[in-house]
Design a protein around this motif. Structure first.
Motif, PDB file in Angstrom:
ATOM      1  N   SER A 119     -12.253  30.077  32.153  1.00  0.00           N
ATOM      2  CA  SER A 119     -10.844  29.679  32.058  1.00  0.00           C
ATOM      3  C   SER A 119     -10.387  29.456  30.628  1.00  0.00           C
ATOM      4  O   SER A 119      -9.189  29.405  30.346  1.00  0.00           O
ATOM      5  N   SER A 122      -7.460  31.392  28.838  1.00  0.00           N
ATOM      6  CA  SER A 122      -7.210  32.445  29.808  1.00  0.00           C
ATOM      7  C   SER A 122      -6.104  31.991  30.749  1.00  0.00           C
ATOM      8  O   SER A 122      -5.378  31.055  30.440  1.00  0.00           O
ATOM      9  N   ASN A 123      -5.974  32.648  31.845  1.00  0.00           N
ATOM     10  CA  ASN A 123      -4.970  32.251  32.831  1.00  0.00           C
ATOM     11  C   ASN A 123      -5.483  32.577  34.224  1.00  0.00           C
ATOM     12  O   ASN A 123      -6.438  33.320  34.389  1.00  0.00           O
ATOM     13  N   ARG A 281       3.323  23.434  37.552  1.00  0.00           N
ATOM     14  CA  ARG A 281       3.140  24.887  37.547  1.00  0.00           C
ATOM     15  C   ARG A 281       4.121  25.591  38.469  1.00  0.00           C
ATOM     16  O   ARG A 281       4.572  26.681  38.198  1.00  0.00           O
ATOM     17  N   ILE A 288       4.156  32.562  31.640  1.00  0.00           N
ATOM     18  CA  ILE A 288       3.732  33.398  30.532  1.00  0.00           C
ATOM     19  C   ILE A 288       4.802  34.426  30.218  1.00  0.00           C
ATOM     20  O   ILE A 288       5.573  34.822  31.061  1.00  0.00           O
ATOM     21  N   THR A 293       8.702  27.963  27.226  1.00  0.00           N
ATOM     22  CA  THR A 293       8.032  26.949  28.015  1.00  0.00           C
ATOM     23  C   THR A 293       8.843  25.687  27.847  1.00  0.00           C
ATOM     24  O   THR A 293       8.419  24.751  27.224  1.00  0.00           O
TER      25      THR A 293
END
Length: 299
Positions: A119, A122-123, A281, A288, A293
């Motif tokens: 992870s 990363s995503n 989330r 992304i 954001t």
DNA sequence: TAATAACCTCGCAA
DNA sequence: ATTGCGAGGTTAT
């Protein structure tokens, strides 16, 4: 060889909220509002109607399918009372309201360790992709009806594959970390299962011996697979909740924040973390790419 | 002790 | 088309 069970459950459980909230990486939607995953060497297909879960498995797990199911979904947790305990916080309470059927899972420790080593920077979609690739290339084939998946490879299989092979399988700079982890586990120097029975801090210290594993990843492994529900993983998203909602300084230390959460939420800060995390989330959809954001608005 | 770059890879945006 | 940036971090400097 395939087995089928109906299980009447009395605990709240929403499969989508639980399986899609970023704690497990090998679940896929299947036809007819079903979920297909690979759990400890078996393919499971799940569906839910009212309070009945239908589960099909490619084979009967040791100890029986019903027991495995109970264990995996932590039906031994009294979710309503946990929610009552941590729901005194308004932000956690809002998360619970939106995802009342979200449960922490009790996953396989080795697989969870690898997933969260992966992870790093990363995503979720990519972690899932790489986990699946590792299984496809290095695991053993399984079959349930028309579904073909592979078991997740054990530490021995990763060692046999070697670092370069793992790099070829898109693990990137995490490949040597995974090999180290595999060596620790395969040699018995680290017994992951035994970390369930030692204190949070002893378990943390042990996991941090593995290169590529520091606080955040150790907390994820402890929360999702090692019985330490007080673990409070702080990633970018939780960090932002801490600064925007709870008034922490941006650079407040990880340990300070985590200790605060542990004392605020008693033994269940990990559940609180998951409700906050998944609420953020879900509401911050364009995560992304869109670049914006945009800050969480307090309250 | 605290800040900063580098690390694989992928997907999106300009 | 090509380039730059950042994504559920960690380590080395």
């Amino acid at each position: 060889m395939t087995t089928k069970q109906s299980i009447n459950i009395s605990q709240p459980l929403d499969l989508e909220q639980t399986l899609e909230s970023g704690q497990a990486f090998r679940w896929r939607r299947a036809d007819g509002n079903k979920w297909a995953g690979v759990i400890d060497g078996n393919i499971w297909v799940l569906s839910k109607k009212e309070n009945v879960i239908e589960i099909e498995s490619s084979a009967d797990p040791v100890g029986g399918l019903v027991n495995s199911f109970h264990s995996y979904f932590r039906l031994d947790d009294d979710l309503l009372s946990i929610q009552k305990e941590i729901g005194t916080d308004e932000f956690v309470s809002a998360g619970i309201t939106k995802n009342p059927g979200l449960r922490i899972l009790r996953q396989n420790p080795w697989e969870t360790l690898v997933a969260f080593i992966l992870s790093s920077t990363s995503n979720v979609p990519r972690i899932a992709r790489t986990m699946e690739l590792l299984a496809t290339e290095l695991g053993n084939p399984l079959e349930l009806n028309e579904i073909k998946r592979n078991s997740f490879p054990g530490p021995d299989a990763l060692i046999r594959a070697g670092e370069q092979h793992l790099r070829n399988l898109k693990c990137g700079f995490r490949a040597p970390y995974m090999i180290s982890a595999a060596n620790y586990v395969e040699s018995g120097i680290i017994d992951l299962e035994s970390l369930c029975d030692v204190s949070y801090s002893e378990s943390l210290d042990t996991l941090k011996k593995i290169p590529g594993v520091a606080e955040k990843i150790a907390d994820c492994v402890m929360l999702f697979s090692l019985e330490h529900l007080e673990a409070f993983p702080i990633d970018r998203w939780i960090r932002r909740a801490l600064t925007n909602w709870y008034g922490f300084d941006e650079k407040a230390s990880y340990q300070l924040c985590a200790e605060w959460a542990r004392s605020k939420f008693h033994g269940f800060s990990g559940y609180a973390n998951q409700y906050i995390y998944w609420d953020i989330r879900q509401s911050e959809r364009p995560m992304i790419g869109s670049g914006s954001t945009k800050a969480l608005t307090p309250k």
